[in-house]
Structures are given as C-alpha cells and as structure tokens.
Design a protein around this motif. Structure first.
Motif, PDB file in Angstrom:
ATOM      1  N   ALA B  42       0.825  -1.206   0.000  1.00  0.00           N
ATOM      2  CA  ALA B  42       0.000   0.000   0.000  1.00  0.00           C
ATOM      3  C   ALA B  42       0.862   1.260   0.000  1.00  0.00           C
ATOM      4  O   ALA B  42       0.424   2.327  -0.419  1.00  0.00           O
ATOM      5  CB  ALA B  42      -0.934  -0.002   1.208  1.00  0.00           C
ATOM      6  N   GLU B  43       2.103   1.129   0.452  1.00  0.00           N
ATOM      7  CA  GLU B  43       3.016   2.269   0.457  1.00  0.00           C
ATOM      8  C   GLU B  43       3.441   2.649  -0.964  1.00  0.00           C
ATOM      9  O   GLU B  43       3.990   3.716  -1.165  1.00  0.00           O
ATOM     10  CB  GLU B  43       4.282   1.904   1.249  1.00  0.00           C
ATOM     11  N   HIS B  44       3.255   1.726  -1.884  1.00  0.00           N
ATOM     12  CA  HIS B  44       3.778   1.941  -3.235  1.00  0.00           C
ATOM     13  C   HIS B  44       2.642   1.940  -4.243  1.00  0.00           C
ATOM     14  O   HIS B  44       2.129   0.888  -4.585  1.00  0.00           O
ATOM     15  CB  HIS B  44       4.794   0.858  -3.592  1.00  0.00           C
ATOM     16  N   PRO B  45       2.261   3.111  -4.723  1.00  0.00           N
ATOM     17  CA  PRO B  45       1.119   3.184  -5.666  1.00  0.00           C
ATOM     18  C   PRO B  45       1.403   2.473  -6.984  1.00  0.00           C
ATOM     19  O   PRO B  45       0.480   2.197  -7.733  1.00  0.00           O
ATOM     20  CB  PRO B  45       0.942   4.698  -5.883  1.00  0.00           C
ATOM     21  N   ASN B  46       2.665   2.167  -7.272  1.00  0.00           N
ATOM     22  CA  ASN B  46       2.950   1.489  -8.540  1.00  0.00           C
ATOM     23  C   ASN B  46       2.892  -0.038  -8.408  1.00  0.00           C
ATOM     24  O   ASN B  46       3.360  -0.745  -9.276  1.00  0.00           O
ATOM     25  CB  ASN B  46       4.316   1.917  -9.079  1.00  0.00           C
ATOM     26  N   LEU B  47       2.326  -0.516  -7.298  1.00  0.00           N
ATOM     27  CA  LEU B  47       2.182  -1.962  -7.102  1.00  0.00           C
ATOM     28  C   LEU B  47       0.717  -2.327  -6.936  1.00  0.00           C
ATOM     29  O   LEU B  47      -0.030  -1.638  -6.249  1.00  0.00           O
ATOM     30  CB  LEU B  47       2.938  -2.425  -5.843  1.00  0.00           C
ATOM     31  N   LYS B  48       0.317  -3.425  -7.592  1.00  0.00           N
ATOM     32  CA  LYS B  48      -1.019  -3.959  -7.367  1.00  0.00           C
ATOM     33  C   LYS B  48      -0.864  -5.459  -7.079  1.00  0.00           C
ATOM     34  O   LYS B  48      -0.175  -6.149  -7.828  1.00  0.00           O
ATOM     35  CB  LYS B  48      -1.880  -3.746  -8.623  1.00  0.00           C
TER      36      LYS B  48
END
Ligand code: ATP
Ligand code: ATP
Ligand code: MG
Ligand code: MG
Lengths: 331, 299, 522, 331
Positions: B42-48
C-alpha cells in the motif's frame, strides 16, 4: 415439422443429461463474462482446469457406482492418501519398479474398499458409518506407513544417514502431457476411468445389479441378484478408483503426503450430485458425473482466476450447489 | 537467474501486478502474512497485488501459479504449502522470466528469485534454551505439538529438544507430550490429560500460541494456572503478544511472516536490481518485561 | 380330479416339522406341507397364521429355520432366493418386489440376465424376449418403460409374468390377485391351469373363497403357526374351511344390507378432472360427478387404470394442481386442498398401497394408529395425552381383533393383514364423516373381513358416508347401495342397488351400457 | 422365579438402550485397564471428559432430531462457527450485553437451519446436499462476519488503533463449574439440551410427526402430518442447537474463531449412530445419543490420557466405531 422439432427439443430438455449440460454451459458463460483479462480464453487455462479436476473426477467415478447402489463412500479421500503414501514409499525408499508398485497400490485400495463393502453388505452396517470408520482408519494407516512424515525422494536410512534418490520416471510420466502438450496424462487417466465406469454401469450384468440393488434392495434379492456380492464390488471399485487417484496425486505432488486429499470425498459427492445422480440410489450415470465434474471444475477455476476472496468463494460455492441442483430438477 | 521482463510500466496508472499465492488462510499467522504484504504494498502506488488462497492444497496452489502466468503478472510471491509439488511450477514460471519470491517454506533447487523465511529449528532451539534457563535446569515440562506431519511441527520439536539439552540437564523432564494439531480445543483436551496424569507441572511449551492459550484455559479451569509457566510460538500482534500482555503467556517467540521483506525485494527485482538468493529472518522474544518495548531481537 | 394321491410321484417339495422364530418369538411351530407335480395346493389361514413365512422358507428368503425341507426328494436348505430359483422354485411374494427405477425388460430379466462374454448384457435379445413375455401375459406396456410408472395392478401382472417366464417346477403365488381386476384374474387362472396341466406344482395363497374352490386340488390350513390339516376341496366345504381357519363359526360374511332411505348428501363432487401425471394434456379422470349421502356406501368400479383410485386421491386433495373440480361437504364448500385439511374436515382416505403410502414400518402400533388423530390427543403446546391415546387405540384394535404382540410393537413386524387392520383403525380413529376406501380388505382373511363388514355397517349406521373401491365383485355388490362405474376416467353408468349385477358392472366398465356407449361423448 | 428373571433380563438385553449401555460399560472397563497411573479413577478426569464432549453432544441432540426424519445435517459445524464468531463480535467489539447477544445468535442459528429445512422440505433437495451447501455457505459467512480473523477481546478500531476490552462476564460464566466445582456449566447446558430433545421427541406431537416423516414420508403426508413444516422444524432445531454449541465454544475458547468446529459434524453423526439411532430414520432416541456421546467421549479421553500417537488414535477410533455398531445390533 416445426412442432416435431419443438417437441423433440422439449423432450430432450427434460432429460437429466440436457439439464446438466445447460448448467455447464451457464457456468462457461459466467467464465466468459468474468474472464480475468482474457485468461479464460486461453486453452492452457482449460487444460489446467482439466488436470486439476482429474483426481476428484477419478474419485467421483467410484462414488457414482456406490451412490447408484444407494450407498456413499466417505473413505475415498483417506484411501487416496494411503495409496499416495504407499506408492511413494514403494517407489522411493524401497525402490520398487512402477510395474510392481502400481499393482500393489491398486490391490491395497481395492482391498480396503472391499472391507467397507463386506461390512456394509454382510454385516449390514450403514455405508455412511462403515465408510466414516474406514475414512478414519485409512488415514491412520497412511500415517503408520509414512511414519507420520511426508515421503519424498529425500530418503532417511535406518542408520540415520540420509540421501536424495533420483525421482523415478513414473512420477514425471504421470504428471506430463500428451497431444502436443495440450492434454495432461492425469486427464487421460480420468477419462479412461469414466469410460470403464460407463461400460460397467450400462453394458455389463454387474451394472444391472448395481442399479437394482440401489433401486430396491429387497426386490433385487428376491429376484436372485447376489446383493452382497454386488455391494462388495461397488465399494471395491470405489477403493480401486481411489487408489488410482492416489497414484496420480502422489505423482503430481512428487511425494506421498499422509495428510493429502482431506475433504475430497465431499467434493466428489457434490460433483456426482450436481451432475444429477441422486443419493437415493437406483438411477444416475457416469456421463452425468463427468458433466458435474466439469461444472464444479469451472466454478473453482473462475473463482480462482478472479482471485475471489475465500469468504466469497465459500458463499458462492454453497449457493451454486443449491441452484444447480434446483435447476437440475426443473422448476 | 533471469531478469525481469515486466509487462506493465510500473506507474500508478499502469502498476506492476504481483500475484501472491498463500497456501492456506485458515491460520491467523498466514492471514497476518497477507496483511503484511498488503500493508507494505500500500506504500507503493505502482504496485497492485492479487491475493489467492490455495486452501491448503499443493495442487490448487500449483494451478494458481499457472494462472498467474496465464494472467501475465509481473512477479509472483508464493508461500508454498510444501516444497516438492511446487518446485516444478515455480521453476516453470521463473523460466518464463517472471521473478518468483518464495516465502516461509522453501522449494527445491534454485529456480526462483529469492527465498525469505525464518528457521523453525532455530526458533525451537531458542525456546528450548529460554525454558532451560528460566527453569534453572530443573522441572517438569509438558509439550503440546502441532501437526507432526508438517515440517514446522517437526522442526519446533527437534529444535526444542536441542535447546533443552536434556543429556546434560537430568533435572529437566518432559512429562507429557500430546498432539494438538495446532488447534486450541485439542490443546485444551490434551492439557487436561496432562493435568490429570501429573501432580506437578512447571511449564507448558506449545508449538503455537493458540495451543499455549488452550493449555492455559485448561490449567485455569483446574485452578492450576499459577503453578506453571506457558510458552508459545508465533507472537502475532493480536494474538500471542496480547496473551503476553494479559499475563496468560510467559513468553512467545516471533515467527516472522516476511511480508514487508517480500515487497522490498519485489521492488528491487522489478527494477532489475540484484537481490540475494536467500534471506533468513530472525526471531524476537516477547515477555512481560519487554512486551511494551516491542520485544527483544534474537540474532 | 381323476388322480388319487397314491398314484402321484414324489412331491416336488416336502417340508416336515418346520419351525421358524423371529428373535425370541416362534411363529411356525412344526408345520408339515408338501406339493406334488400337477397340483394346485392352496395355503389358507387367517392373517398372521404363518403362510407367507412358510413360503419364504420354501423360496430361500429365510435360511434359519429348523425342520426338514426336501426338494425333489433330496434334503435342501436354501441360503438365498437365487438358490431356490436355481432349484426350480419361482415365487411371487405378497409384497411387490420390482425395482421401480428400472425398465420393464430389466425387471423381467433381473438376476438372470442374458449375457455374452465378460458379463456383457445382450440388451437386444432381452428386449425382444421381454416383448414376447409381455404379450403372453396380456400386458400392454413397453419393455422400455419404467416399472414404477405402471399402475399397481400392471406391476403385479409384471411380477407374475416374470415368475412364470422362469421355467420352474414349482410356482408359489402369495395373494397374487389382491391387486388385480377380474379380467386380469381370469388371465392368471388360465395360465395357472396351463402350468398344472404341464405337471408343475403350484402353491397358491389367497383369502378369497371363490378362488380357493375354483383352483384348489388340495387345501392346507394353518392357524397360529400350526397345521390344522390338509384336505381336498370336496371333503372341505366352505363352512368347514372357515372353521378350520378361524376356529369358530362365522355369520354370513357377505350378508346384504338393507338399503336405507338415503339421508342428506354428505359429499357432492362436481366435474372432477385429473390430469395425467406425466403426459401433458391427457386426462385420467374426466367430468366425474356424484354425491354420496350420510349412511350410504357408494361403490366405485372400473377396470384397471380407469381412474377410480385417482378419483379418491383427487377428492382427498392429494394430487395438488393435477386435480380440478368442485366439491361440497355437508352442504359447505369442500376445497380438496390437501390431506391435512381434508382430515380436519372429516374426509379420510385409505389408499390401496399400504406399504408405500400407508404405513411407516418402524412406528409402534399405537403411534401408527393415532397418527391422523394426534390433534385430538394433544393440547395447545402439542403435549400428547398418552393415557387417553392408548385407551382409544386399544379399544379400536380390540374391535378389529388385531393380532399383535403388543401395542408397542413396530407395525412392520405384524402380518400383512394385521398391518391392514392398523391402517383401517387409523382412518377410523380420525372420526371421519366421509371415508374414502380403496381396497380396504386387501389381504385380509375371512374372519377379519367379516369383522370389517360388520364395522362398516356400524359406521354407516352412525351416519358416515363411504366411497368404496374394491376389485372383489362380490364385496362390491354386497356392500354398495349404489355403484358408479368409470370407463377410461369417465362415468359410464350409475347402477342402483337393484340394477347392479356382476354383468352390468362389467359391461359398463368395458364401455357398453344398456343405453349405448359410455359417457355420452363420442 | 429364576426363569422369569432370566427372561426379563433377556428381553431387556435385546433393547437398544441395553446394548448401548453395555458398549459404554465396556469402554469404561478399557479405561479402568488403561488407567494412566490411576488418572482414570479421578473424578476430575470424568468431569473434563464431560466438558469436552458437551459441545459435540449439543450438536448431536439436533442431529438426532434430523436423523430421525431420515435426514442428515452436515452444516452444524459451520453454524457453530458462525454462532461463535457472531457471539464474540456482538459481545466484544460491539459490546452488546449477553441478554441481547445470546438471543440474537440463537436466532441466527435457527434461521440458517430453517433455510436448510425449507430447501430440503419445500424444494425437495436431498438433505445431504442442502446441508453440504449450507456447510460451505455458513463457513463463508463466518469469515465475512469475522473479517477472516479471530475475534478476541483485543479490539481494532476502524481508525487503526486497538485496545483490550475486558472479557464480558458471560464468557467466564459459561466456562465455569457448579456443584462444588464438580460439573461444568457447559455439561449442564448439554444435559438440558438432551432433556429438551427428549421432551420434544417423546412427549410432544411434533415428536410423533418427526418419527412418522422419517418412517414413511408419503404415509405421513396422507395421514395429515404437515410434512414440510415438520422437516423445517427439525433443521431449525438443529440450527438452534448448533448456535447454542457455538456460544459454548466461543466462551470456552474466549474468542470467536471462524475456523472452529471443522469436522465436528462427523463426530456428532458418529455419536448418534454409535448410540443406536440408524440413519434410515423413523426410529431412535436422544437417550441413545447421550450414551453414544459418552462412549465416544471416553474413547477420546482414554486415548488422550495414554498419550496415544495420532496414527494409533485414528486406527483405534475407526475400529471401535465399527465394533460398537456391530455390537449394537447383536451378533
Ligand atoms: N420380519 C418379521 N419379524 C417379526 N415377526 C414377523 C416377521 N414377519 C412375520 N412375522 C410374524 O410372523 C407371523 C406370521 O406372519 P406371516 O406374514 O407369515 O402371516 P400370513 O399368514 O402371511 O398373514 P397375511 O395373510 O396377513 O399375509 C405374524 O405373527 C407376524 O407378526
Ligand atoms: N404415477 C403415475 N404416473 C403415470 N401415470 C399414472 C400414475 N398413476 C396413475 N397413472 C395413470 O392414471 C390412470 C388412472 O390410474 P388409477 O390408479 O386411478 O386407476 P385405477 O382405476 O385405480 O386402477 P387400479 O386398479 O390399478 O388401481 C391410469 O391410466 C394410470 O396409468
Ligand atoms: Mg402373508
Ligand atoms: Mg386403483
């Protein structure tokens, strides 16, 4: 012309196979809608689905035979585990060739099935209880055979040393694919089991007797059907199929795990029933079971592809089992 | 190994897709692992992250790996149910150029990107050592074992024996050892048997915190909970750590999930960086004294 | 008969000193019985006398008996029915023994399938053979039809056809006609006589006097599990036979009732229609209207499949939406809504299939008899007043002369006839205003029949109206005040008591009436 | 004199209760032999055994009712979990008083049971399938309610903070003992459930209807028994008992665990059948079930006291189930 065509369709529609097929088609339609970014349209997804349901499907073949006699076999999951463990033990630490190990494991499965059959048929204990007891017993036996551990190709000698033995070829063979990598061997084995069951049920005298015993046991007895022998055969077959499933399971897991297969018996039963074979006995067919296996297989695949959370998955599965059965019987 | 050939841009608009296959969500510890991965991602918007649960079946888990490949994810995190059955599918995915991070339990060979996990033998040994020292080399012990067909059960048992050093400490005795298969009601049943067959028990060592809690419930019902100490393993924040806070357990050892570490490694791997092949996580000891300060790290 | 016993060869079977117990209770106390080639040997006796038990020993159902059984002169003891079949004994049991979920052909060949290699069934040959057997038996059904879809009388015929198709030296028939119409009965008798002429032995059990005297070469009577005696019919006139069976004198069992001046109508049915269960658009009951008055017995007659049973089920409300029409009970609208509602309003049905639709074998006699009247024996909370219940049941079963070990014994352990009595008792305990009786004396012995006729007279005297179906013509004629005859689901004739005769009923049932074709419709 | 006495004994011996009692006595004898250094002779061991079987026993009461109607209820274990989770959720984070939470949970259990009953009775789906679907569905629902975690007195607020709430008194009360600490409250609850079931089955009209429906459903319907309503009542009662069991389980575990109770349905069925109630329906009693519960309870206790390894436990349990059923029916 049109009327005859319509009437024929109406009649066909009323058959259990038609309803089962329509249920399956609906499931496929759902898959096309929730296709997980097109993944559902790849053949590999279907191939893997077929591989995944194969072990359940093999169990469901034996379960169909038992359910047609108005019985039930809860022990298949444990016999599967015992077979998996025995197969791994014979081929890995003991180093038996597959040609010896496979028949030995099939004999074990058939023998345990026969014991259930004898208890149910001759001692007149209800199948649910006999096979519940056998389910507990065979699981214990699997743990004894495996010494409570998983049996892998990492073999411990009695003197405490341990070493890796090469994985016998049979494991890789069973877990491979044919027809240009498009069909898994376990799927082929499953389809062969369906064919064998079909021949037994609809072509052989044994099949007539199985249906008769399930339809009205007393009448069958009075008509001279060897009821006890027929019932023993049913459970022996179920044990045999469970052993085949166990070998497939061990080959796919490349080990013998005494905990494997827990709860598979309920899946197998659900597949048989969703196909349209009723637990009351006396009717049904393995073709229905094949369709039921595919329906549940696709349900699970679709839920998995769409990464449905467990709670949703459980609730949907429960709901769909009920809907499918309701649909089966028409409004 | 093979480098990353990501199918997504790795931006907030077109994030990297990570497939996470958890072998079983029936255990709180594994729920925590997913939660840790989710929190870290969740800290990294470029990860799903796509989470899947294999319901305790190796073969289901295998097909999940195959599905991730079919779905074209950029990276796979897997906490495998067991090594042998998952080695091949993991290797297959890895060979297709998808980085695979293996969490908690290993797979065989080297066809994966990174393994992150703790060492159950070591944790068992730490528990054994702590128990030996706390009891002063003298006392009666009850061991409540997890499922003994599982590696954690076997390792927490063998490590525990190593740590106790029974050969050199004849005063220490395991007076009862029951199998509770990780389940609290079973632990309570086994503990009741232990209480009935033993007039004096100094300490209960359970292979997980719910087991230790079940044992405590049994002892309390028998009015003997003050007589003995309770030690568990896992130290989940809302479970074991709370039990220590409430004075139910005397000690619990953290069995880390590696969720945070997995996302850290994933980011590096997706960026094409080099990552270590194996990361062994340490444990932490939680007792009444140190619980409020976050426990004590054990190297 | 021209042959005398001395000239006859060895008996096909001979039983000496047969004893058989169920648990601690002995029900046969040393019975002797034999059957010679070319004779019809009738086995008679009251309900529970042990007839079915004896023939189950002969046919291998019970292997645990003591005494000696010789077949063809050699001592035998069959472990399974299949063994008896192999020894040339074919049996039609009292309770139907078909597999309803299998086809007619499968049922005909069950246990002796025509097989090729590896136990492969030769379906083509079986179907062809089955068609021939069905034609011989005069059964109009397809070999591919499910046996369970046939009406009960066809099922009975099918079973008989199956037994007769086996090349048996001894054929045992346990009350084969209890579900058959007169025409079917005639077909059966012709075949029995043909078998006798071929030198086969036949054991025949029946409660119908006229059948005994038409068929029997010898009669053996059992009472309470003991042999009373064996005699030829000319030495055993009916009155004597009854005394042998019952151990006492009986009044005229079928004495006619005096016709009462008919009271107000109790039940009026108008334009009753019933749709076929599986064929859409077809009606099995069409425009049936009638009224039955208090204190009246209305006979309902028809050939097999003519819709008589369906009529009663429809009135009772047991057919749901398949039935339509109007009815009034004592002048008020009667909705034909369902069993519960009908019973509450005082309309009670006794079905002709006590095994499938009547009794739960595990229930005690008490629970079984009081089942339809529990509301009367329980308070608002549903608490059952057991003493009151027991007293009521005990009174009724005593009036029926029920032969049961105790009121707490399971119904399934009673003999067939006694089971029927508990079933009748249940209907009566529900205090009906209208009783719908479908074959009420099915499988009931002469003594009990007399009792039941007596009781029926008492009930109508109290003002109960009865609609009665019975396949026994004498019973129908003796009991009915009026007879409504159905032909293919339509009313064919209504015969007043004086106009009713066997010929008139049969003619109407077959579609000919004095005034032309039945039903008035083309 | 002597003869009459003997005959009476012989007759009594043939009753199911007598056989069940003798099986229990044999089990106690085994306990006396393998007494684990005298532990078996302590009252506390028996008291704890009674506490352990209570939750199973409560389920078995409902199961008896359902089995008498010739049905089966596989969903009790999941309804138990759902009840445990709901109870914990209402009393802990939501802070409802017990007087409100308990009725609410009982309503949930009864409602889910009724749904099974309606599907089985009105939709005519086989009980095995209906309750299998309900088993999967209710487990999913339990996970939804609990958010997939255990619900304890460590409460997480929506804003992310968390704190300990004091354990409500009801938990301790249910998990305490009465009569000088000699009898657990859950055991008292279990015995009250047995009593209630006994009254329903042998004193109320509903009981008669249950037996009649199980004995011959069609005959019951034609005799004016409200078949559907009776079946719905049976499954509703089973759901109610499962909810009671769930509250007891939560109180004893001091938490609501959505995974709790897995497989308990098979134990409950085994207890009913070992008592002597057959799955065919139409007969049996809750007194038999009580004896069956104690027999299995003692078996587990003896195995546990003697620290029998898992494999042995399983094999012995399987064997003893078969022996007990065989014994039940006499040689
Ligand atoms: N399976 C059984 N268990 C216990 N008792 C039985 C059983 N079958 C029959 N009986 C008892 O044996 C006795 C003889 O029964 P049987 O069926 O032979 O009578 P029957 O002469 O054929 O009577 P019916 O004319 O009513 O058919 C009866 O008292 C009956 O209660
Ligand atoms: N379950 C069923 N399925 C299909 N057809 C049925 C069914 N029950 C009855 N029928 C048909 O309904 C018609 C009337 O049946 P019914 O039982 O009322 O006849 P019946 O005059 O009472 O004859 P029986 O002498 O056999 O009792 C028959 O043609 C029969 O074939
Ligand atoms: Mg008879
Ligand atoms: Mg009729």
């Amino acid at each position: 012309m049109t009327r005859g065509w319509r009437a024929a369709l109406g009649e066909w529609w009323a058959t259990p196979v038609a309803r089962a097929l329509v249920a399956l088609a609906l499931m496929l339609l759902i898959g096309c809608v929730f296709n997980a970014d097109g993944a559902f349209f790849k053949w590999s997804v279907h191939r893997d689905m077929l591989r995944q349901v194969s072990v359940y499907g093999i169990l469901a073949c034996g379960m169909t035979v038992v359910i047609i006699t108005a019985g039930i076999d809860l022990s298949v999951s444990s016999i599967l585990a015992l077979a998996a463990v025995s197969f791994a033990w014979l081929t890995l630490p003991e180093g038996w060739p597959a040609a010896l190990a496979i028949p030995a494991v099939l004999v074990i499965g058939t023998a345990l099935g026969s014991v259930s059959g004898v208890l149910a048929a001759r001692m007149r204990i209800q199948p649910f209880i006999v096979t519940l007891a056998m389910m507990v017993f065979a699981r214990g036996l699997a743990k004894v055979v495996s010494g409570g551990m998983k049996i892998t190709n990492y073999v411990q000698e009695p003197d405490g040393t341990s070493h890796l033995v090469p994985m016998p070829r049979i494991f890789g063979m069973i877990d491979s694919r044919v027809l240009g990598g498009n069909v898994s061997i376990v799927t082929v084995i499953f389809l062969l089991c369906v064919l064998a069951t079909w021949i037994i049920l609809s072509r052989l005298r044994l099949g007539r007797h199985l249906y008769a015993v399930g339809g009205n046991e007393e009448a069958a007895r009075l008509s001279g059907v060897p009821v006890a022998r027929t019932l023993v055969m049913a459970y022996a077959l179920s044990g045999l199929f469970a052993a085949i499933a166990g070998i497939c399971q061990a080959a796919q897991e490349t080990q013998g795990d005494p905990e494997t297969g827990m709860g598979y018996e309920l899946d197998a039963i659900a597949m048989v029933v969703i196909g349209g074979t009723t637990l009351a006995g006396g009717k049904g067919s393995v073709v229905l079971t094949l369709i039921g296996v595919l329906t549940i297989g696709y349900l699970q695949k679709i839920l998995s592809l769409n990464a449905a959370p467990e709670a949703t998955r459980l609730m949907l599965t429960g709901t769909i089992i009920v809907c499918a059965v309701l649909f089966q019987r028409g409004r | 190994g093979s480098g990353s050939r990501a199918r997504h841009a790795g931006t907030a608009a077109d994030p990297y897709v990570i497939g996470m296959s958890q072998c079983n969500l029936g255990e709180p510890w594994r729920v925590q692992m997913d939660a840790d991965v989710r929190a870290a991602a969740a800290e990294h918007p470029n990860l799903k992250v796509i989470f899947k649960d294999a319901q305790n079946s190796s073969l289901t888990q295998r097909s999940q790996v195959e599905e991730f490949v079919d779905q074209g994810v950029d990276l796979i995190i897997i906490s495998p149910k067991e090594a042998a059955p998952l080695t091949k599918p993991v290797a297959a995915a890895y060979q297709q150029g998808i980085p695979v991070i293996v969490l908690d339990r290993e797979v065989q060979g080297d066809q994966f990107t990174t393994f992150i996990g703790a060492d159950n033998v070591k944790i068992g040994r730490e528990a054994g050592t702590w128990i030996r020292e706390t009891l002063g080399g003298q006392g009666t012990i009850v061991e409540l074992k997890g499922l003994m067909t599982s590696t954690p059960g076997q390792d927490r048992h063998s490590g525990f024996l190593e740590g106790l050093e029974l050969d050199t400490h004849p005063g220490l005795k395991i007076v009862f050892s029951g199998e509770m298969e990780w389940l609290e009601p079973n632990a309570r049943r086994e503990m009741e048997s232990a209480l009935a067959t033993n007039a004096k028990i100094d300490l209960v060592y359970a292979h997980n915190d719910p087991g230790a809690h079940g044992a405590w419930l049994a002892a309390r019902a028998a009015g003997r909970d003050k007589e003995m100490k309770f030690v568990g393993i896992d130290a989940l924040p809302q479970e074991g750590q709370q039990y220590v806070k409430q004075g139910i357990l005397d000690a619990t050892f953290l069995y880390p999930t590696g969720g945070q570490e997995a996302i850290d490694v994933a980011l590096k791997a997706l960026a094409g960086g080099t990552v270590p092949k194996k990361i062994v996580l340490g444990t932490r000891l939680f007792t009444k004294e140190n619980i409020d300060t976050g426990g004590q790290a054990i190297r | 008969m021209t042959t005398t016993p001395a000239e006859l060869p060895v008996p096909i079977v001979s039983a000496r000193g047969i004893r058989k117990a169920f648990g601690p209770v002995e029900v046969l106390h040393g019975v002797d019985f034999d059957v010679r080639p070319g004779e019809v040997h009738v086995l008679a006796g009251e309900n529970g006398a042990g007839k079915s038990t004896l023939i189950k020993i002969l046919s291998g159902v019970y292997g645990d008996f003591s005494g000696e059984l010789r077949v063809g002169g050699r001592p035998r003891r069959f472990g399974r029915p299949a063994d008896a079949a192999r020894a040339g004994i074919a049996t039609i049991h009292q309770e139907l023994s078909l597999v309803p979920s299998m086809t007619v052909a499968d049922n005909l060949f069950l246990g002796r399938e025509t097989t090729g290699r590896f136990g492969r069934v030769d379906f083509a040959r079986q179907t062809a053979e089955a068609a021939r057997i069905l034609a011989d038996a005069g059964l109009e059904c397809s070999p591919r039809q499910l046996a369970g879809d046939l009406p009960i009388s066809s099922q009975q015929m099918l079973e008989i056809a199956r037994a007769l198709a086996r090349d048996a030296s001894l054929v045992i028939l346990d009350e084969p006609t209890s579900a058959l119409s007169d025409r079917e009965t005639e077909t059966l008798f012709a075949r029995i006589l043909a078998l006798r002429a071929q030198g086969r032995g036949i054991v025949y059990i029946t409660h119908r006097m006229e059948e005994i005297y038409r068929l029997a070469d010898r009669i053996t009577v059992l009472r309470d599990g003991r042999l009373v005696g064996t005699a030829t019919p000319d030495r055993l006139p009916p009155a004597e036979l009854v005394r042998w069976m019952v151990g006492r004198e009986l009044g005229r069992a079928e004495a006619r009732r005096d016709v009462r001046a008919s009271g107000p109508p109790a039940l009026e049915v108008t334009a009753l229609r019933v749709a076929h269960a599986s064929v859409p658009g077809r009606l099995v009951v069409e425009d049936v209207s009638f009224a039955v008055a208090r204190g009246e017995i209305l006979g309902l007659a028809g050939l097999q499949g003519s819709g008589t049973s369906e009529t009663l089920h429809a009135i009772f409300g047991a057919l749901g939406r398949r039935a339509s029409g109007r009815a009034r009970l004592d002048g008020e609208r009667f909705p034909m809504r369902g069993a519960r509602d009908s019973i509450a309003r005082g309309v009670v049905l006794l079905t002709n299939d006590r095994k499938a639709l009547g009794l739960a074998p595990e229930l005690s006699v008490i629970d079984s008899v009081s089942l339809a009247s529990l509301a009367r024996f329980s308070g608002a909370g549903g608490w059952v007043r057991r003493a009151e219940e027991r007293a009521a049941v005990a009174g009724l079963t005593a009036a029926f002369r029920l032969n049961a070990p105790s009121l707490d014994a399971p119904v399934g352990a009673l003999s067939g006839g006694n089971q029927q009595k508990t079933y009748l008792a249940r209907c009566l305990l529900a205090k009906p205003r209208v009783l719908l009786l479908d074959e009420p004396t099915r499988g009931i012995d002469v003594g009990a029949k007399a009792d039941i006729y007596e009781l029926m007279r008492a009930w109508v005297a109290e003002g109960i109206a009865i609609v009665l179906i019975t396949s026994e013509m004498d019973e129908l004629l003796a009991l009915s005040d009026r007879i409504l005859v159905l032909h293919r689901g339509r009313p064919a004739a209504e015969l007043a008591r004086d106009a009713a005769s066997k010929d008139a009923v049969l003619a109407a049932a077959m579609g000919h009436t004095a005034t032309g074709t039945a039903g008035g419709r083309p």
